[in-house]
Design a protein around this motif. Structure first.
Motif: not given
Length: 331
Positions: A187-188, A190-191, A222, A224, A234, A249-250, A252, A280-281
């Motif tokens: 998750r982090l 890739t974000w 994406t 952010r 995040y 889940e985050s 943006g 996207a996350n």
């Protein structure tokens, strides 16, 4: 003549919205200007004849707008000894032609999003963590690969380590996405920017159905969280606030296409093939295309559709889903 098309036209909701920020986050930048940046097209590494390359995962400064007025640190992919980018270069391969990639980890601790890292899984996996850098492993989403080359989470490598993966590409022509898959950090990582397009081509088949279109544009979508100094954030909002760093889940507060905030794209007076990828996350998109009467859907995650399809009112795209469409800008 080349027509300038705001991506609001092609991606009316997805590219233009400045989204409601998470309440727990502060100093978010929300006064973004739309359509001041031209859409960047990632470099293409042509591997259609096969071969082997060296790729690295590293840290770099990234411009969120074309003029560089606001920038921040990201993680990205690049050829070895090149500057990492977000998204990484597009890897173009041919159906049935195998390639090899050696992935090199150049990421030091602390993590770019250290405040959101939950260390327990990595501490169990490796006694050297966190002193040996940020763990990473690359997975090609949608590609059929044997387990040893599939980027499974427990095959993570640490700084100054490398691993060679072989990709056989025995699938139909289609758009895939490569991204980090590290245990507890997908998750982090890739974000933070570890993503890029992986395109399987089939020239003979594509020519037979008139899909050998000259202008082929990837749209890596994406969302952010970016603060006023350009730092990527995040979400720290979860159902048990304060009790855990596990925030799966985050969402943006602003959308990016190919790593840039709300860009426009120049298109020629001809047919254009768009490859739309949601990286996207957690967010899914309802995407409207005002000139949809000039467009047809030609492919989805697994390859070409049986016959071109007309658009419905919206394209609904969930995380890591892909769709390809062709638009005719002749008139």
């Amino acid at each position: 003549m080349v027509a300038r098309t705001a991506l609001s036209t092609a991606l009316a909701f997805a590219a233009t919205a400045v989204l409601t920020p998470t309440e727990a986050l502060k100093n978010l930048k929300t006064d973004w200007d739309a359509y001041v940046s031209e859409l960047p097209i990632p470099d293409v590494i042509d591997l259609t004849d096969g071969g082997a390359i060296d790729m690295q995962m590293g840290r770099a400064t990234h411009n969120w707008t074309e003029d560089g007025s606001i920038s921040g640190e990201i993680y990205g992919y690049a050829l070895k000894n090149s500057t990492p980018t977000m998204p990484g270069p597009t890897l173009k391969v041919a159906k049935g032609v195998p390639i090899s990639i050696t992935w090199y980890n150049e990421l030091s601790q602390p993590h770019l999003l250290q405040d959101s890292v939950e260390d327990s899984l990595n501490n169990v996996e490796s006694k050297c963590y966190p002193y040996c850098g940020v763990p990473v492993v690359t997975h090609v989403h949608g590609l059929e690969s044997p387990p040893e080359y599939d980027g499974l989470p427990y095959r993570s490598i640490y700084k100054n380590q490398s691993q060679q993966f072989h990709y056989y590409n025995n699938q139909s022509a289609s758009t895939k996405i490569y991204h980090d898959h590290a245990n507890g950090l997908t998750r982090l990582n890739t974000w933070a920017g570890l993503m890029g397009a992986y395109i399987i081509t089939d020239e003979e088949m594509e020519a037979s159905i008139n899909m050998d279109i000259e202008t082929d544009i990837p749209l890596i979508l994406t969302d952010r969280l970016i603060n006023t100094t350009g730092d990527i954030l995040y979400s720290d909002d979860n159902c048990n606030a304060g009790s855990t760093q596990w925030v799966p889940e985050s969402f943006g507060s602003v959308n990016l296409v190919n790593g840039v905030v709300m860009p426009y794209v120049n298109v020629p007076p001809a047919q254009v093939r768009f490859r739309l990828v949601n990286v996207a996350n957690a967010r899914h998109y309802n995407i409207s295309v005002p000139f949809q009467d000039n467009c047809q859907i030609v492919a989805t995650d697994s390859g070409f559709v049986h016959k071109p399809e007309s658009f419905s009112d919206y394209l609904v795209l969930f995380p890591f889903e892909r769709i390809e469409f062709v638009c005719d800008f002749t008139n």
